[in-house]
Each structure stands twice: as C-alpha cells, then as structure tokens.
Write a protein that holds these residues in place. Structure first.
Motif, short mmCIF file in Angstrom:
data_model
loop_
_atom_site.label_atom_id
_atom_site.label_comp_id
_atom_site.label_asym_id
_atom_site.label_seq_id
_atom_site.Cartn_x
_atom_site.Cartn_y
_atom_site.Cartn_z
N ALA A 661 25.40 8.32 -1.06
CA ALA A 661 25.36 9.73 -1.47
C ALA A 661 24.68 10.55 -0.38
N LEU A 662 25.19 11.74 -0.16
CA LEU A 662 24.63 12.61 0.86
C LEU A 662 23.56 13.49 0.22
N LEU A 663 22.30 13.20 0.55
CA LEU A 663 21.18 13.99 0.04
C LEU A 663 20.46 14.67 1.20
N ARG A 664 19.46 15.46 0.83
CA ARG A 664 18.67 16.19 1.84
C ARG A 664 17.20 15.98 1.51
N HIS A 665 16.43 15.45 2.46
CA HIS A 665 15.02 15.22 2.20
C HIS A 665 14.15 15.99 3.19
N HIS A 666 12.93 16.22 2.75
CA HIS A 666 11.98 16.97 3.55
C HIS A 666 10.67 16.19 3.55
N SER A 708 7.98 19.37 9.41
CA SER A 708 9.25 18.88 9.92
C SER A 708 10.39 19.63 9.23
N ASN A 709 11.57 19.59 9.85
CA ASN A 709 12.74 20.19 9.23
C ASN A 709 13.32 19.26 8.18
N ALA A 710 13.92 19.84 7.16
CA ALA A 710 14.65 19.03 6.18
C ALA A 710 15.93 18.51 6.83
N LEU A 711 16.32 17.29 6.44
CA LEU A 711 17.46 16.63 7.07
C LEU A 711 18.38 16.02 6.02
N TYR A 712 19.67 15.95 6.34
CA TYR A 712 20.63 15.24 5.51
C TYR A 712 20.55 13.74 5.82
N PHE A 713 20.85 12.91 4.82
CA PHE A 713 20.86 11.46 5.03
C PHE A 713 21.74 10.82 3.98
N SER A 714 22.16 9.60 4.27
CA SER A 714 22.89 8.79 3.29
C SER A 714 21.90 7.89 2.57
N LEU A 774 28.90 7.71 6.35
CA LEU A 774 28.23 8.89 5.81
C LEU A 774 26.95 9.19 6.58
N GLU A 775 26.23 8.16 6.99
CA GLU A 775 25.00 8.37 7.76
C GLU A 775 25.34 8.97 9.13
N GLU A 776 26.43 8.51 9.75
CA GLU A 776 26.84 9.10 11.02
C GLU A 776 27.22 10.56 10.85
N LEU A 777 27.92 10.88 9.74
CA LEU A 777 28.25 12.27 9.45
C LEU A 777 26.99 13.10 9.24
N ALA A 778 26.03 12.53 8.51
CA ALA A 778 24.78 13.25 8.24
C ALA A 778 24.05 13.56 9.55
N GLN A 779 23.98 12.60 10.47
CA GLN A 779 23.32 12.84 11.75
C GLN A 779 24.06 13.89 12.57
N HIS A 780 25.39 13.84 12.51
CA HIS A 780 26.20 14.84 13.22
C HIS A 780 25.92 16.23 12.68
N ILE A 781 25.88 16.36 11.34
CA ILE A 781 25.62 17.67 10.72
C ILE A 781 24.21 18.14 11.06
N ASN A 782 23.25 17.23 11.02
CA ASN A 782 21.87 17.60 11.39
C ASN A 782 21.82 18.14 12.82
N ASN A 783 22.52 17.47 13.72
CA ASN A 783 22.52 17.91 15.12
C ASN A 783 23.17 19.29 15.26
#
Length: 1006
Positions: A661-666, A708-714, A774-783
């Motif tokens: 699941a794609l969530l966002r943590h801070h 720190s900035n909030a980030l997306y993650f799987s 999904l984790e690769e997508l999350a890192q791409h979106i974060n970047n």
C-alpha cells in the motif's frame, strides 16, 4: 520455426571482472520490422516508422554509444536501432545512458524503432574466430541494414552511419540500396541546416579524441576494484553513502550521508567530512561513493570524523547548465589547450573541460553540458555541449535553467498522447457512459455537493457533502475526489508525478482537457468521482460506518474561501443553491463542520507555518494583485475534511494490502533540534508574544525547517512502527484528494478500487504492483516532489532578484524594509522580511574586520570593534558602546542584488538601523501589496525587454521553439505564485495593521 545456435558474450561481472558467457541463442524467420512500408504483414505492435521520409538510417554500435544526443533530435526521422547496439549500450555504458535509450524508443514523438536483428534468422551472424567484438558488432548492424532494405522490397533506401573508417571502405560498395557513410558526412549531406547537430558532433568527437591522447601523469588515486569495495563494506572497513557538497564551501567541504544501520562502525554517529578535492577523488555531488575513514591524528582539527573516497559505486550525473568564462580567459585557455573550462550554475559542481569552437560566440549564453568522464590524469571532468538555453539574465533563460538544474522535463504533450484524450467541445460534448452510470452510486439528486477553493480555481480536486440523516442522531459527511484513474491511459504515467508551480507559470501533470475539465469537479456539471462517506454520531462525531466507492456527482456550488467563510459567519450571502435551506439548517450544517480538528489535537497534531499567497486575477486571467492568504476558519475546516479522508483511505488500503500500500509518513524531528519537557505542539502553542504576532509565525516556520519532509513509501518496505505521521498525529496517512495534480493520489485511487474489488469479489481481476515496484514508484514520486519544491523556491528567489535588480538601493524607498531576527550566526544574524517574504543573512562584521556600530538614532556604520555571540543574541562592541541584537528584534535593512555572471543572482540585506522600519502605506494600498508590486514589475520588465528585442529584429513578438518547449502558460502572467513553500512566511492583513500602529509610537527595538 526457431533454430538453436550459441552466442558468446564478454561481460563485466558485478565485481568488475571480465566474464565469458556462452548462451543458447534462438533465431527465427518472422521478426517484426517496425515499418509502415512492410509488405509482409508483420505483427508490428507499438510504434512504426513513417513511410513519409526520404530514407531510413541505421546507426552503428559506436554511434549509438557515443553520439546518442544527436539521435535524440526529433528532426532525425526513420531511425532503426538494432538489438546489437541496444544491448551493447546496456552492458557497457551504464544505467543512465541505457535509460535514455529506452526513453527514446518509448517516446511517441521520436520516429525510431527497435529491430531485433539478432533474433532474425537471416540477419544474425555468429562471431568468427579471432574477430574483435567491435568488428563483429559492425558486421551484424550492416547485415541488419541489408536485410531491412531487401525486406521492404527496395521501397526505402537505407543509410548506415558509422565511425569505423574500415567498415566504410569494406561495405560502402557492396549493395546499391544500402549506403555506408560516416556520421559527419551524413549530417552534412542530409541535414546541412541543422547546425545544432553539427556543433554537437564536433564537440563530442573532439572530446573523444582528446580522451585518447591524454597524458599519463595521475592527479588522483585510482578507485579500488568493485570486489574490494564490496568486501570492505561488508567488513565495516569502508562506508557507503551519497556525497553531498557544501554549496557555501564547495571547493573544500563535502559530506557523505549514510544510513547509520548500514554501518558496522558503532562509534560513528554523524556524517563523514570529505575535506578538499584530493580526498573527494573525482566524486561529484550526488554520486554513491565508498569512503575510508582517515586516522584520528589526521583529523584532530576537525570536529567530526573525516574520510576519503576510495571508490564510486554509481555515477548520478545529470545535465548541467554552465556559463563560459570571460573572453580574455577563453582566449588565454585556447592558446594553451583546445579545451575550455566552463563554470556550472550549481556551485556544488566542479568546473568542466569541454571542447568547442564556439566559445567566443557563447560568451553570454547559458549552455547545457553533459559529463563524459573524469580520468585520474585530469584535474577536472570532461564533457560536451548539448544545447544552448538562451542569453543569461533573461527571464525565460533563467526559468529554463531552473528546470534543467532540477531535472524537471516538461515537454508539451504529443499529438499521439492528446489523441488518446476524451473530447469535450461544443460540437462534440463529452457524455457519461451508461455502464458507468449503472455501476456507480448516483449522488446527483440526493446530496448537496459543493467545493471550496481559491477564487479563480480551474482544477477543482475535491468536493464536500454534509447532511443530517433521518432521526437526527447521525450525520453523513462525504469527501469526493476527481476520478482521474477512470481516464488512466498511457499518458498518465509517473514521468511528471506532480504539477509543478513556478512563480509565473505552472506545468500541469495532466492535459487541460482532464485537469481543467473532465476530472475537475466544477459546479453544475456531471462528473465521475471517488468518494468516502462516513456516518458520524451527532453528539461525539465518532465514526459509526464508512463507505468507499465510485460515485456520480454534480457539484451544486463552487464556493471560494471568502464566500464560504461569510456563510460560516452567518452573513447574508446570496447562494441560489443554498437558498432552499432554512436558517436553522444552515446553522446546523456550519456546526457539523467545525469539530474534527479537536480529535487530532489531543494526539499532538502540529500547526506549522508556511507561505500561502493568493493571486487575484481579472477576467482575462491577468494578475491584478498578490496578497497573503488570510487565516480563515474555513481553511482549517476544509483541510480537516481532506485529512480525514486521506487517513481513512490509508487505513483501508493498508488493511487490504499490508505489504503493498502506498502511504505517507512523517518521521519525528531529531531530538537535538528541540528542548525536552513539552510536546512540540504544546511548545508552539505557548510560544506567543501578545505584542508581536510575528513571533509565533516565525517559531512555527523554524520548527518546519528543523523537521524532515514527509515521504511516500510502500508498506512492505518499512516496519509498521514507522508508518506514523508525526505532523498530523495519525497512525496511517496517504494522499487521496488531489489526483489532478499528484500522481500518488492516482495510485491510491487504483489501490482503493482494488481493495473494494477484493472485498466484494474475493480476488483481483489483474494483479497490482508488487511491493518492490511500488517502492520504486514512491521514491520516484518523492524525488519529483522534491525537485518541484526546489524549482518553486528558486523561481521565487529569481523574481525577487529581478524585482530589485534595476533599483537604486540608496534612493528607492522600496529597497528599505522591516526585518525580524530569527537566528544568530557567528558573524551576524538571519532575518526575515515580511513585506517581500524573503530571508537572508545580515552581516555585523565585514571583510576588513570592522563591526556594526549603532549611534543614538539607531543608524548603523562600520567601525573597529569586536563581536560576541550568545545562544539567543549577538552583540557588537565599539568605541561608541555595546549594542545587543536579540532574537525576534525588528530592524531596518536595505535590500540590494549581488549579481553573478555564472550563477544565480542573490539578495543582500544590509543593516541600516536597529529600529523597526516605519514606512507608511497609502490607505488605498492593501497589506501584502509589496509582493504584488514585485511580481507585476518583473513581468512588465520582461515583457518590455522582449518587445524591445523584437522591434530591433524587425519582426513581431514570437516565442522560439525552445521557449515553447519549456512553457505551457499562454501568457507570462503569474497564474500560481508561491504555494506551499515551507521556507517562507508572510504577514496577514491584521498583523500588518497592528504592526503599523505599534511602529508609529515605537522609540526603541520592539
């Protein structure tokens, strides 16, 4: 029918060794040719070459490997890339160039295809005994060119281009329809007017030639072999991390940042300092490096551990914008060497050697350069010119520079992509599909749906619904988001990942037909939506039930924030769609939207400070004013509903897909940044000065910077205890409500639909992305998000500099402003200027060693003296006495611009008085008008300069092709300015009025 044979490859292993690999190889007769001229009815899936070209061109392996930038010009059409060249780039040139080659083949705007020549029975030729690999590759490519010509029955001549002179001599006369020529000759014959390709070829060819003839004297130590680095990392002798160069001391300081858990050195609890270019050993900012720690006796003068680079695991080179040195330096360098040292726009990047004959012509231009190599025998890396952006200092050139430096690619959507879009015109209006209507919950006639957005908003992401259910014991609250995933076509990929907002324009993630029309939840039109509906207890607001699903809505009214606030205040505002509600019903609905925040406040939710600037637009979308967003109760109400929806969607998708699941943590802030004793939320709530409302704003701004900035993650890539969102005090959080401008929301919509299907049917019709994907997508979106934020900040600074650049700071009253001290440094302090929303350093000590002296009237001048710094203040001591500057003191500063030929201009703040600035605004000028004047004047300046330039050239104003490529706005108007930048804070209207009243009676520092 497939025929089995063998293929011998010589590859580099992961440990850097040469490995001979023998593989089974199958060839067959039927292989798609990828041409629209095909006479054999090939199964050509995907792109096909156009038949409306004069010839097809087949580049040799060496051309694809070394001159790929030339093949990326869209004017070059009918390109057949062979499997031989494709695989050679994959195995020899690294991930970066391989990905560029893949992108070239996928991009529908480029007329090129991949031909699997090594699987074609009559193309593939085994390697002869004693034949070099380069000769074998060239023979394979030539055979592919001959087969292609014959297979198309001679309908199209084929040109093979190569840098191998022996191949030209051997193959050029063998077949009448296949021409074998050099790359340079090809460009001269077929593209004589495409000067950019000729210049690029000369630059790359000269670089390759000089690389072969470089000296043997080593400047740097050689990097260790891959197997030694790998063993050293495992044993803890070496440390792996990312090199980060200090932009303020780029020649001296760099740091290696690493994950502490990845290091076996338990005594190391901080980043490692890399001191000097020798210890950096050819590593460039952003590279993944391996370092060894220096002995303690070598680092006694350093407050942190030091190390040196012993190897580089991955080069993260990108395109760099550079400027040529002054003419006298160019002429001096040209006499001694054919190479020119150019200066990158980014301070963190070293100077770059390039070979060009155009150095004098490019004196005042910004140029894109790519790095080719950095040998141990060279002081600087070697690169080549790719493209000229424009004249330095011009608005459009500087905007393009910011985009390139942040790796933001915003080409216009191609015709092929736009053809996939639905149509909605007066002649051909878009209509809902009957199957969609029957499969969705229709809320159009049963629910009062409304949106609340800034005035003039076109991309309405979300809407709200609230009503009392029969019986009066329960409330129904609903949040709807535009159903972008319904239109999920090939265009909706993660390439852009986010809408990019700059100071004078925006670059949409989606085409306008989706972002401003069919996916925008506009008032009075039917739209597809994704909805979350809660039934809440009317007394406690506890959730009784929750429903997720696809809906049909028709927004009854498109409110703007000020109108919605007036309704909440009970003012008599005429809203036709709400007129059928009685006064008591309106009061009840207002009350139902005001209590959600208290639940999160109990958990320690933070209210941080960021800039919120509203652009006032006229009917033609021209900006008329920019005013700081006034803090309204309805802002918090709407935000709370969106947070509520995001939280519940996060819970749903995480329960359905625990590991993907794609969530966002801070993450919580580092403890060393904050004193213990209170929670951060409590501390910020107590940090109030009744006499100065700016204090609390600055405290919240500083807290934002420390976190720190909030980030997306799987979810499968992160332990469950790290799911928590610290700033919102929620155990699960994601983004669901803004799919028009965030690709993450589109992914979450798809996940939610999959979760609903899994719940209703027990299985999925097609599998969703794996945890790794999904984790690769999350890192791409974060970047991409990080890049968009940096670009937004830099464009703001650009406009601030352009505004002040042509003003005399000593005579223009607009260059003098009030500033607030918010941090103390060794030689001065940092100050925030509310009027213009800018921050900067104010120095109390100059280069001659003098310090600021304050006279009886508060005026400042330089005198001999000393500085003394304390945790919360700094003092100067001169012959006239001692003066103390405390945190949150108001002072007066003069703003000027420090120009830079090769880098971005910067603003300078000079202290001219230790007292607040008492400028009186005209009554007709609203608070915040200073920023409005800033941006409007810059736009007027840019338009005037452009018109003057066009008049000199004797033609009408017209954007160049390059300018069009880098802009989507139709006019240079400020459509969206400075939204969501956490680096700045602006003073609202009420604060300005309070401040002006206080300053008129102020006789000392506030």
């Amino acid at each position: 029918v497939m025929i089995k044979t063998e293929k011998v490859l010589h590859l580099n292993s992961s440990k850097g060794r040469k490995v001979r690999v023998v593989r089974e190889h199958y060839v067959r007769e039927q292989v798609p040719c990828g041409s629209s001229l095909c006479q054999a009815d090939c199964r050509n899936d995907g792109k096909v070459l156009s038949g409306d070209v004069t010839h097809y061109v087949v580049p040799d392996v060496g051309v694809v490997r070394d001159f790929l930038e030339i093949l990326e010009f869209r004017q070059l059409q009918g390109i057949v890339l062979t499997q031989t060249a494709y695989q050679t780039v994959q195995h020899t040139r690294g991930r970066r160039q391989y990905n560029r080659l893949r992108a070239l083949l996928k991009d529908p705007r480029h007329d090129c295809v991949l031909f699997a020549n090594e699987f074609q029975q009559y193309c593939y030729c085994p390697r002869d005994k004693g034949e070099s690999q380069d000769k074998w590759h060239t023979r394979n490519v030539y055979n592919a060119a001959v087969w292609y010509y014959n297979y198309l029955a001679g309908l199209q001549p084929v040109v093979m281009i190569t840098e191998d002179s022996d191949a030209i001599s051997e193959f050029s006369a063998l077949n009448s329809g296949v021409y074998v020529i050099s790359t340079k000759e090809y460009l001269l014959r077929f593209w004589p007017d495409l000067q950019a390709t000729h210049d690029l070829y000369d630059s790359i060819a000269q670089t390759l030639q000089e690389r072969e003839s470089e000296g043997v004297e080593k400047v740097y130590t050689e990097h260790l072999p891959a197997e030694v680095l790998e063993a050293g990392i495992k044993s803890g002798r070496y440390i792996q991390g990312i090199l980060s160069v200090n932009k303020h001391r780029a020649q001296l300081e760099a740091f290696v940042r690493y994950e502490g858990s990845a290091s076996k050195n338990t005594e190391l609890n901080s980043d490692v300092l890399i001191n000097g270019a020798k210890h950096r050993n050819r590593a460039v900012h952003g590279d993944v490096v391996v370092i060894g720690l220096l002995p303690l006796e070598d680092t006694q003068s350093q407050p942190m551990p030091s190390g040196r680079v012993v190897g580089i695991l991955q080069r993260n080179w990108r395109d760099y914008v550079v400027t040529f040195p002054p003419l006298e330096e160019v002429q001096s360098q040209s006499r001694n060497s054919q190479k020119i040292l150019v200066i990158p726009w980014d301070y963190r990047i070293p100077k770059i050697h390039i070979s060009t004959q155009q150095a004098e012509a490019l004196q005042d231009r910004r140029v894109i350069v790519r790095l080719d190599s950095w040998e141990s025998t060279s002081v600087y890396p070697t690169g080549h010119c790719v493209r000229v952006l424009g004249k330095a200092g011009e608005l459009e050139t500087e905007i393009q520079t910011i985009l390139v430096e942040n790796c933001i690619h915003v080409p216009t959507f191609s015709e092929a992509q736009l053809r996939e879009m639905p149509v909605n015109t007066e002649e051909n209006p878009w209509q809902m599909d009957t199957s969609e209507v029957s499969s969705r919950w229709d809320l159009r006639d049963t629910h009062l749906v409304f949106s609340i957005d800034p005035k003039g908003c076109e991309d309405v992401d979300d809407t709200l619904t609230v009503r009392t259910l029969p019986g009066g014991k329960r409330l129904e609250l609903a949040v709807q988001g535009g159903n972008v995933s319904h239109f999920f076509l090939s265009i909706l990929k993660a390439v852009r990942a986010t809408t990019c907002y700059l100071a004078d324009r925006r670059y949409d993630m989606l085409p306008a037909v989706l972002s401003a029309d069919l996916c925008s939840l506009l008032g009075g039109v039917d739209r597809y939506a994704m909805s979350v509906l809660w039934e809440l207890d009317a007394e406690t607001l506890d959730v009784c039930t929750v429903w997720y699903g696809r809906t049909l809505i028709r927004s009854s009214y498109q409110l703007h924030y000020e109108l919605a606030q007036s309704l909440l205040n009970g003012e008599e505002i005429e809203v036709p769609e709400l007129s059928r509600l009685k006064g008591s019903q309106r009061d009840q609905k207002r009350a139902e939207l005001l209590h959600l925040r208290a639940q999160r406040d109990k958990g320690g939710a933070l209210e941080l400070e960021g800039v919120e600037v509203r652009a006032q637009l006229d009917e033609e979308k021209n900006i008329t004013a920019l005013v700081p967003k006034q803090p309204l109760e309805v802002h918090e109400t709407v935000a709370e509903c969106m947070i509520y929806a995001n939280h519940w969607v996060a819970r749903k998708i995480q329960e359905s897909f625990p590991h993907q699941a794609l969530l966002r943590h801070h993450p919580p802030p580092k403890q060393e940044f904050f004193a213990r004793g209170f929670t951060l939320a409590d501390s910020l709530e107590r940090a109030v000065d009744p006499q100065d409302p700016l204090v609390n704003k600055l405290m919240r701004m500083m807290a934002t910077q420390a976190m720190s900035n909030a980030l997306y993650f799987s979810t499968g890539a992160c332990p469950e205890e790290q799911y928590y969102h610290y700033g919102l005090a929620l155990d699960r959080y994601t983004h669901f409500t803004s799919p028009i401008r965030r690709y993450a929301d589109v992914l979450v919509h798809r996940l939610l639909m999959a979760a609903i299907q899994l719940e209703e049917e027990g299985s999925l019709s097609k599998p969703f992305a794996s945890n790794k994907e999904l984790e690769e997508l999350a890192q791409h979106i974060n970047n991409k998000n990080r890049a968009a934020q940096h670009a937004q900040k830099q464009s703001t600074e650009l406009f601030q500099c352009l505004y002040f650049r042509d003003k005399d700071s000593h005579t223009d009253e607009r260059c003098v402003a009030d500033a607030v001290i918010y941090a103390v440094r060794t030689n001065g302090f940092l100050a925030f200027v509310p009027q213009y929303g800018l921050k900067g350093a104010v120095y109390l000590k100059n280069r001659e060693g003098q310090v600021v002296s304050v006279d009886g009237d508060g005026r400042c001048e330089w005198k001999a003296g000393i500085l003394q710094r304390y945790p919360d203040r700094i003092s100067t001591c001169t012959s006239t006495g001692t003066h103390i500057f405390d945190l949150f003191d108001h002072v007066t500063v003069r703003i000027s611009v420090e120009p830079s030929r090769c880098h971005a201009d910067s603003l300078c703040l000079e202290l001219i008085s230790n007292k607040p600035h008492c400028a009186v605004q005209p009554e007709s000028q609203p608070a915040g008008r200073g920023r409005s004047e800033l941006v409007q004047e810059v736009v007027r300046w840019a338009e005037k300069a452009s018109l003057q330039a066009e008049e000199e050239r004797g033609r009408k104003s017209k954007l160049s092709r390059e300018e069009k490529q880098f802009r989507q706005s139709k006019t240079p108007n400020l459509y969206v300015l400075l939204q969501e930048i956490s680096e700045l804070a602006l003073q609202d209207l009420s604060v300005c009025q309070i401040r002006n009243t206080e300053e008129q009676t102020c006789t000392a520092s506030s």
